[in-house]
Write an enzyme that holds these catalytic residues in place. Structure first.
Site, PDB file in Angstrom:
ATOM      1  N   THR A  34       0.945  -1.407  -0.751  1.00 59.21           N
ATOM      2  CA  THR A  34      -0.160   0.236  -0.153  1.00 59.21           C
ATOM      3  C   THR A  34       1.051   1.162  -0.272  1.00 59.21           C
ATOM      4  OG1 THR A  34      -1.059  -0.900   1.194  1.00 59.21           O
ATOM      5  CG2 THR A  34      -2.023   0.808   1.387  1.00 59.21           C
TER       6      THR A  34
ATOM      7  N   HIS B 243       4.339  -9.389  -0.333  1.00 57.49           N
ATOM      8  CA  HIS B 243       4.820  -7.673  -0.979  1.00 57.49           C
ATOM      9  C   HIS B 243       6.918  -7.764  -1.623  1.00 57.49           C
ATOM     10  CE1 HIS B 243       1.431  -6.060  -0.274  1.00 57.49           C
ATOM     11  NE2 HIS B 243       1.794  -6.307   1.376  1.00 57.49           N
TER      12      HIS B 243
END
Ligand SMILES: *[C@@H]1O[C@H](CO)[C@@H](O)[C@H](O)[C@H]1NC(C)=O
Ligand SMILES: *[C@@H]1O[C@H](CO)[C@@H](O)[C@H](O)[C@H]1NC(C)=O
Ligand SMILES: *[C@@H]1O[C@H](CO)[C@@H](O)[C@H](O)[C@H]1NC(C)=O
Ligand SMILES: *[C@@H]1O[C@H](CO)[C@@H](O)[C@H](O)[C@H]1NC(C)=O
Ligand SMILES: *[C@@H]1O[C@H](CO)[C@@H](O)[C@H](O)[C@H]1NC(C)=O
Ligand SMILES: *[C@@H]1O[C@H](CO)[C@@H](O)[C@H](O)[C@H]1NC(C)=O
Length: 363
Positions: free
Chosen positions: A286, A333
């Protein structure tokens, strides 16, 4: 006679003062000569240019020697760094063309219709049908509609912010973006917040009984004033219920603080954009998404608290987050790979990375 004596005393005093300052100057030059700052200007400029070229083409951390990497990075951060407005405009145009945060970062009444079929960002098998009740709770439009944001600070949760004294500098930005309802304080991370994300798994983990026990969440989000709370409601199917539950809970009692949903169209196009540039992760963090948003919406982007390594530039151990020890999913990620991209953008003059404590006189 007395006058001549006084004149003599005065001259002596002047001489003493002058010789004293000469001494001081000598000490000073002797001192700086031994350090790197005194490296002749041209040599310094050559080294800066060399490091800049090197960091602007690094695309992976896989074969990086951490020790020389941090050493060179420390040197590079001492180099004068000017924003490159051409590069900034190029990035802004590319991002607007591909993804258009300006018109689509989150769902609004204007860009979303009742009964519209909303796709999932990561899941092609499912869709969501926008109903009238939820549509009614979407914001009318973007709070910044049409206007470019000025100097933005994107504040990650990296442990390097601990004891950084960056609070004042961050608070002096025009627009401040934070993540996962991270704690704020004036000394290290600042208080100003204009957009903050909520991770649906935070709601799942920390606010299980939201319908019955609303107070703890209300208290937590009130800390940010009337700042919009943004959730990836259509990233994965499990996110939708949690996000809608949060919206339904907060909307009636804090109508001045909108809960908004990331547009899955926006996040999909952003994902394609970076995958097309070789960033291979299952899903962008994010943090990286909102830095990309800032590159499109803001005049200048300053990035704080993004440092995915275990030790800082002075080789001290740093906690992963400034507020807890939780670690991100390694398989999901690729934080170090994203970091290298940020370093690339920094060396191209597209944004400014802040990796060291802020000086107290900076504003
Ligand atoms: C600024 O960026 C442009 C576009 O990438 C590049 O052509 C130019 O050389 C850069 N200017 C400086 C001073 O680095
Ligand atoms: C971005 O979205 C806005 C609002 O929907 C629209 O007016 C604009 O033309 C779009 N820009 C691009 C480059 O597609
Ligand atoms: C949405 O769909 C429902 C049921 O199919 C229908 O009754 C309603 O009129 C539709 N609303 C709009 C605004 O299209
Ligand atoms: C921050 O400062 C405090 C007090 O000076 C010190 O005890 C602590 O170890 C420091 N933490 C970090 C991560 O540098
Ligand atoms: C938040 O919104 C409320 C209600 O609109 C308003 O009274 C209050 O002053 C706002 N607070 C801030 C910090 O803007
Ligand atoms: C600010 O937050 C940091 C990180 O949580 C903490 O180490 C520090 O003590 C806090 N400072 C104040 C003044 O609350």
């Amino acid at each position: 006679m007395a006058l001549a004596f006084l004149r003599w005393i005065f001259r002596l005093l002047t001489l003493l003062v002058v010789s004293h300052s000469v001494c001081v100057i000598f000490y000073y030059t002797a001192d700086t000569h031994s350090s790197r700052e005194a490296m002749p200007d041209t040599l310094q400029r050559l080294r800066c240019a060399k490091l800049g070229r090197k960091f602007s083409v690094i695309t992976s951390v896989k074969r990086l020697n951490m020790e020389s990497f941090t050493e060179e990075l420390v040197d590079f951060l001492k180099c004068p760094q000017k924003p490159n407005t051409t590069e900034q405009e190029l990035n802004r145009m590319k991002l607007q063309f591909c993804c258009n945060a300006t018109g689509s970062i989150f769902l609004t009444k204007r860009n979303t219709a009742i009964n519209q079929t909303i796709p999932y960002e990561t899941d092609t098998k499912h869709t969501y049908r926008m109903n009238a009740a939820i549509h009614n709770m979407l914001p009318e439009d973007f709070p910044w509609s049409g206007r470019r944001l000025g100097r933005c600070a994107v504040v990650g949760s990296g442990g390097i912010l601990k004891n950084s004294s960056c609070g004042r500098e961050i608070d002096s930005a025009d627009f401040v973006i934070r993540f996962n309802l991270a704690s704020i304080n004036d000394s290290d991370v600042g208080l100003k917040t204009d957009l903050v994300t909520i991770n649906p798994s935070q709601i799942q983990r920390e606010y299980k009984d939201l319908e019955k026990k609303l107070n703890p969440l209300v208290k937590r989000v009130s800390v940010y004033g009337n700042t919009s709370l943004i959730m990836p409601a259509f990233a994965y199917t499990f996110c939708t219920g949690l996000s809608i539950k949060t919206l339904k809970a907060l909307h009636p009692i804090r109508p001045q603080q909108p809960v908004v949903f990331f547009s899955p169209y926006y996040l999909q196009t952003l994902d394609h954009f970076w995958k097309g540039r070789g960033l291979k992760s299952i899903r962008l963090s994010t943090g990286f998404m909102l830095i990309s948003t800032a590159l499109e919406l803001c005049e200048n982007v300053h990035v704080y608290g993004f440092w995915p390594f275990d030790t800082d530039l002075q080789d001290n151990l740093v906690p992963y987050h400034y507020y807890d020890l939780r670690r991100p999913s390694k398989s999901m990620h690729k934080m170090p790979e994203e970091f290298v991209r940020l370093l690339q953008l920094h060396s191209q003059g597209a944004l400014t990375l802040h990796l060291q404590p802020c000086s107290s006189d900076a504003s």
